[in-house]
Design an enzyme around this catalytic site. Structure first.
Site, PDB file in Angstrom:
ATOM      1  N   HIS A 101       0.792  -1.257   0.136  1.00 32.84           N
ATOM      2  CA  HIS A 101       0.055   0.035  -0.059  1.00 32.84           C
ATOM      3  C   HIS A 101       0.781   1.163   0.022  1.00 32.84           C
ATOM      4  O   HIS A 101       0.604   2.396  -0.730  1.00 32.84           O
ATOM      5  CB  HIS A 101      -1.064   0.010   1.186  1.00 32.84           C
ATOM      6  CG  HIS A 101      -1.867   1.023   1.365  1.00 32.84           C
ATOM      7  ND1 HIS A 101      -3.216   1.267   0.811  1.00 32.84           N
ATOM      8  CD2 HIS A 101      -1.630   2.248   1.848  1.00 32.84           C
ATOM      9  CE1 HIS A 101      -3.603   2.370   1.048  1.00 32.84           C
ATOM     10  NE2 HIS A 101      -2.802   3.079   1.842  1.00 32.84           N
ATOM     11  N   GLU A 102       1.891   1.285   0.896  1.00 35.36           N
ATOM     12  CA  GLU A 102       2.915   2.367   0.836  1.00 35.36           C
ATOM     13  C   GLU A 102       3.474   2.398  -0.492  1.00 35.36           C
ATOM     14  O   GLU A 102       3.971   3.681  -0.767  1.00 35.36           O
ATOM     15  CB  GLU A 102       3.705   2.334   2.018  1.00 35.36           C
ATOM     16  CG  GLU A 102       3.105   2.308   3.487  1.00 35.36           C
ATOM     17  CD  GLU A 102       2.108   3.491   3.801  1.00 35.36           C
ATOM     18  OE1 GLU A 102       2.349   4.376   3.129  1.00 35.36           O
ATOM     19  OE2 GLU A 102       1.126   3.325   4.324  1.00 35.36           O
TER      20      GLU A 102
END
Length: 244
Positions: A101-102
């Protein structure tokens, strides 16, 4: 009228608080559940982030470790993705999902994704507006009291500028939701493409990512309720003036 509006605001705020607590509990529950499920690739969150960066040809982003649970974040100003200890070291589906996600945010920045650029541009506006919004509303009310005969609209205009500045916080939350949803979508695609997780492991990763999205929805709803409360307050104060 004002008292009724205040009661509605309190009820709406309580509903938002309940939803926020539910969303937070769901995130922690999903993360806890799938942090105990190892990915078949055996890659840690740190390994996952490294692989995804290489796969996308990104070599100017460093990886760091921060304390806390689910404190993972991407800092574009310092070109670093900070992963919480559990994500950094974990070899679970949850750790892979959070790390990906990051990296999704990294790719949004690299590709100039519109909502991400808008959210970044709004940061100084929100910081500035949150400091000046309430003082401007109070100044507007004072101006309405003391210079009404000279210019009856001066106080209202100043107060509404405060409301608009406060609205920047709501706009920031509104833009944040699609940014986070897109980062999660990118994360799922990258995880499978890079071989970090298999197709049959993807639903589990998506449960972690979708649970996190609920927290941003809760933030958006809360911000909207506060913005409406602020707007109704100003309109109520100056509505009373017009009836005098």
């Amino acid at each position: 009228m004002y008292f009724q509006a205040y009661i509605v605001f309190l009820l709406a705020l309580l509903a938002c608080m309940a939803f926020s607590m539910l969303a937070g509990a769901k995130v922690k529950s999903a993360y806890a559940a799938y942090s105990r499920v190892p990915s078949r690739s055996g890659l840690s969150g740190h390994n996952t982030a490294e692989r995804l960066l290489r796969m996308n040809g990104v070599n100017d982003i460093s990886l760091g470790r921060v304390s806390g649970e689910l404190s993972d974040h991407y800092n574009p100003a310092q070109s670093i993705v900070n992963l919480s200890t559990g994500t950094y070291e974990g070899r679970s589906i949850a750790a892979a999902a959070v790390a990906a996600h990051e990296i999704g945010h990294v790719m949004q920045n690299k590709e100039g994704y519109g909502p991400y650029r808008l959210r970044t541009a709004l940061v100084p506006v929100v910081n500035f507006g949150s400091r000046l919004a309430m003082p401007l509303v109070l100044i507007g009310i004072l101006l309405d009291s003391y210079v009404r005969t000279a210019n009856p609209d001066t106080g209202f205009t100043v107060a509404m500028v405060g409301v608009v500045l406060y609205g920047g916080s709501f706009l920031f939350s509104l833009v944040t939701l699609p940014v986070e949803l897109d980062a999660s979508r990118r994360a799922g695609n990258m995880l499978v493409a890079a071989g970090v997780i298999a197709e049959d492991e993807l639903p589990a990763a998506k449960k972690v990512l979708s649970a996190a999205a609920l927290t941003y929805l809760a933030s958006l709803l809360t911000s909207f309720v506060y913005f409406l409360r602020f707007l109704v307050y100003v309109l109520s104060v100056f509505g009373k003036r017009d009836r005098r």
